[in-house]
Design a protein around this motif. Sequence first.
Motif, PDB file in Angstrom:
ATOM      1  N   UNK A   1       0.910  -1.041   0.030  1.00 46.71           N
ATOM      2  CA  UNK A   1       0.156   0.045   0.085  1.00 46.71           C
ATOM      3  C   UNK A   1       0.955   1.322   0.115  1.00 46.71           C
ATOM      4  N   UNK A   2       1.729   1.232   0.326  1.00 44.53           N
ATOM      5  CA  UNK A   2       3.100   2.476   0.092  1.00 44.53           C
ATOM      6  C   UNK A   2       3.622   2.690  -1.063  1.00 44.53           C
ATOM      7  N   UNK A   3       3.576   3.955  -1.731  1.00 41.34           N
ATOM      8  CA  UNK A   3       4.123   4.136  -2.901  1.00 41.34           C
ATOM      9  C   UNK A   3       5.768   4.016  -2.963  1.00 41.34           C
ATOM     10  N   UNK A   4       6.253   4.466  -1.799  1.00 44.82           N
ATOM     11  CA  UNK A   4       7.777   4.217  -1.464  1.00 44.82           C
ATOM     12  C   UNK A   4       8.137   2.878  -1.376  1.00 44.82           C
ATOM     13  N   UNK A   5       7.448   1.900  -1.268  1.00 43.21           N
ATOM     14  CA  UNK A   5       7.943   0.577  -1.208  1.00 43.21           C
ATOM     15  C   UNK A   5       7.491  -0.260  -2.492  1.00 43.21           C
ATOM     16  N   UNK A   6       7.384   0.539  -3.493  1.00 42.83           N
ATOM     17  CA  UNK A   6       6.961  -0.064  -4.956  1.00 42.83           C
ATOM     18  C   UNK A   6       8.533   0.127  -5.663  1.00 42.83           C
ATOM     19  N   UNK A   7       8.600  -1.188  -6.320  1.00 38.36           N
ATOM     20  CA  UNK A   7       9.942  -1.372  -6.946  1.00 38.36           C
ATOM     21  C   UNK A   7       9.703  -0.325  -8.075  1.00 38.36           C
ATOM     22  N   UNK A   8       8.517  -0.016  -8.772  1.00 38.97           N
ATOM     23  CA  UNK A   8       8.453   0.796 -10.036  1.00 38.97           C
ATOM     24  C   UNK A   8       8.531   2.209  -9.567  1.00 38.97           C
ATOM     25  N   UNK A   9       8.320   2.670  -8.316  1.00 35.66           N
ATOM     26  CA  UNK A   9       8.669   3.848  -7.789  1.00 35.66           C
ATOM     27  C   UNK A   9      10.091   3.941  -7.676  1.00 35.66           C
ATOM     28  N   UNK A  10      10.882   3.238  -7.270  1.00 36.81           N
ATOM     29  CA  UNK A  10      12.282   3.395  -7.302  1.00 36.81           C
ATOM     30  C   UNK A  10      13.084   3.295  -8.580  1.00 36.81           C
ATOM     31  N   UNK A  11      12.336   2.609  -9.405  1.00 36.63           N
ATOM     32  CA  UNK A  11      12.811   2.642 -10.952  1.00 36.63           C
ATOM     33  C   UNK A  11      12.618   4.278 -11.458  1.00 36.63           C
ATOM     34  N   UNK A  12      11.620   4.554 -11.293  1.00 31.96           N
ATOM     35  CA  UNK A  12      11.039   6.019 -11.756  1.00 31.96           C
ATOM     36  C   UNK A  12      12.279   6.926 -11.275  1.00 31.96           C
TER      37      UNK A  12
ATOM     38  N   UNK B   1      15.029   6.422  -9.971  1.00 31.41           N
ATOM     39  CA  UNK B   1      16.675   6.137 -10.578  1.00 31.41           C
ATOM     40  C   UNK B   1      16.780   6.658 -11.918  1.00 31.41           C
ATOM     41  N   UNK B   2      15.724   6.513 -12.771  1.00 30.05           N
ATOM     42  CA  UNK B   2      15.862   6.972 -14.039  1.00 30.05           C
ATOM     43  C   UNK B   2      15.664   8.307 -14.170  1.00 30.05           C
ATOM     44  N   UNK B   3      14.959   9.156 -13.200  1.00 23.54           N
ATOM     45  CA  UNK B   3      14.799  10.552 -13.149  1.00 23.54           C
ATOM     46  C   UNK B   3      16.032  11.220 -12.643  1.00 23.54           C
ATOM     47  N   UNK B   4      16.828  10.631 -11.505  1.00 24.46           N
ATOM     48  CA  UNK B   4      17.783  11.446 -10.838  1.00 24.46           C
ATOM     49  C   UNK B   4      19.139  10.922 -11.607  1.00 24.46           C
ATOM     50  N   UNK B   5      19.209  10.274 -12.446  1.00 26.26           N
ATOM     51  CA  UNK B   5      20.400   9.739 -13.078  1.00 26.26           C
ATOM     52  C   UNK B   5      20.903  10.836 -13.729  1.00 26.26           C
ATOM     53  N   UNK B   6      20.114  11.689 -14.606  1.00 23.72           N
ATOM     54  CA  UNK B   6      20.653  12.571 -15.571  1.00 23.72           C
ATOM     55  C   UNK B   6      21.155  13.663 -14.687  1.00 23.72           C
ATOM     56  N   UNK B   7      20.314  14.385 -13.868  1.00 21.74           N
ATOM     57  CA  UNK B   7      20.995  15.629 -12.963  1.00 21.74           C
ATOM     58  C   UNK B   7      22.334  15.134 -12.114  1.00 21.74           C
TER      59      UNK B   7
END
Length: 576
Positions: free
Chosen positions: A33-44, A46-52
């Motif tokens: 039930x937590x967004x922070x525990x979702x593996x998809x959230x961490x992938x998003x 990781x992808x968004x933070x990699x460039x900056x």
Amino acid sequence: MRARGRDRTRDRDREPDADRPAPAAPRRRPWTGSVLRSRLTWRILAVNLLAPILLVGGMLYLDDYRETLTQARLQALRTEADLIAAAVAEGSLTFEVHPETRSLVPGQVITPELASQIVRRLSELTGIRSRLFDLDGQLVTDSRRGPAGRFQVSPLPPLPEPDPMRDWVDEVMVTVSGALDRVYRLVMPRAELPPYTETANPVAADYQEVQAALAGRTMTGAVRRNTANDRVILSVAVPVQYFKQVVGALMVSSDDADIEGDVLALRLAILEIFAAILALTVLMSLYLSGTLVRPLTRLARATDRVRHAHGDHRDIPDYSRRRDELGELSAALIEMTAALSARMDAIERFAADVAHEIKNPLTSLRSAVETVARVTDPDQQRRLMSVILDDVERLNRLISDISDASRLDAELSRIQSEPVDLTRLLGALADVHATTASQRGITVRFVGPRDGRPLMVNGIDSRLGQVFQNLLANAISFSPDGGTVTLTAAREGRFIVARVDDSGPGLPPGKESAIFDRFYSQRPAGEKFGTHSGLGLSISRQIVESHRGAIRGETRTDGAGHVAGARFTVTLPARD
């Protein structure tokens, strides 16, 4: 075959098959039930933070900026050295009386007291260290030493205002900057600098740039590393001249504290911007994850409930208003669940109908078999055997029609549609049935399009032929001797409309839709019972609807309102 007339009450209840094991499903990780525990959230994230992160990591590599500041600092040191050397040349030289002209002329000796005052005062104003050497290469004065070199003079920075938070941030930034430098040095090592050594009594021979200045040349500057405190020392030496006569050399030097401070300030500004971008990126990623993960999770949980549910459960969340891919997925899942539910209901009804229809001939067959064993009269035995044969034939016909109906869906979804010329197909069927119907004096006519153009549709010709063959057979069987069966086909807008008209008694009132139900059967008077299974019209409707068409039945009347016969209309999309 077409069904008319009487209704039949069927028991459609069926006990669930509790002994059949459920199919094994892949094990899934339960959703917490937590967004922070979702593996998809961490992938998003990781992808968004990699460039900056990569961008900021590259920006924090400031060796080129440090080199630019170093060259600018050397240029500033040279300008300051020229100013101090000019002041020394003007104010600290000794003068002699010319023997002939009796005028004062400057000598080649620097007055140490005057030179020390000038050098120390001007060096304090610029914040640098200045050392003056005479023509013999001996140290005349050092701005960092007191008179006669008895003590060391080091300017102290002003006391800052107390700010614990700022001090903590500065300490963290210094630590981070130092760690970054160490990391960058591992990846891209700096060029080794010559060592800088501080001696008690320095002479011109210790510094190459001072020797060049005594010779009348000015070098671009020297960059050395102080091994005592690991600081970089920048130094420039210029000649002290009076009317182009070299009377000494002035060396000015400074460490890289200001340069490192500028680099640190730039890194701090970059990291502050990065912190804001990082916070914004994390928030946007969490928002994006919330708009994706939560709906996907709800859809996954809903489909899981549907899979494990017993009964009619269609509580799929509706996100069709989003007008994006998730909305399309939600709408598709809702339609798929509804279609599957309808298919399961149809299968259950079909199974109940099959059980009921097979039960009747089996009951009759069982009764005849039990009776024939007790009857001794040969005539009665022959009649009972005839009943048994009829029931067996009825069962065979029923099972064949049921098998055809059960295979129909798979066949229609597997076979590729092709262009079908309905004009040719309907003309051939009318010719075939005209020969059979002529034995009863029935006329079968086909009326095609007036312009003679072919009527083309996309479909399966054998199954479309089965539909019209069934309609023609029904029309002939219900038409009286000497009647007429008319088959017409024409294009109406974007559709091909085919009609089968007979001259029989018409359809039972109120049964225009019920006649397409499975096993609904009403045959003409005098026809042998059990010769039709009641699946003909049901199969015909299934075939027509799989071709994205429609079929309906109605009763025709003449001008006086009398029944003129039945009409079946088939509408199919025309092929452009």
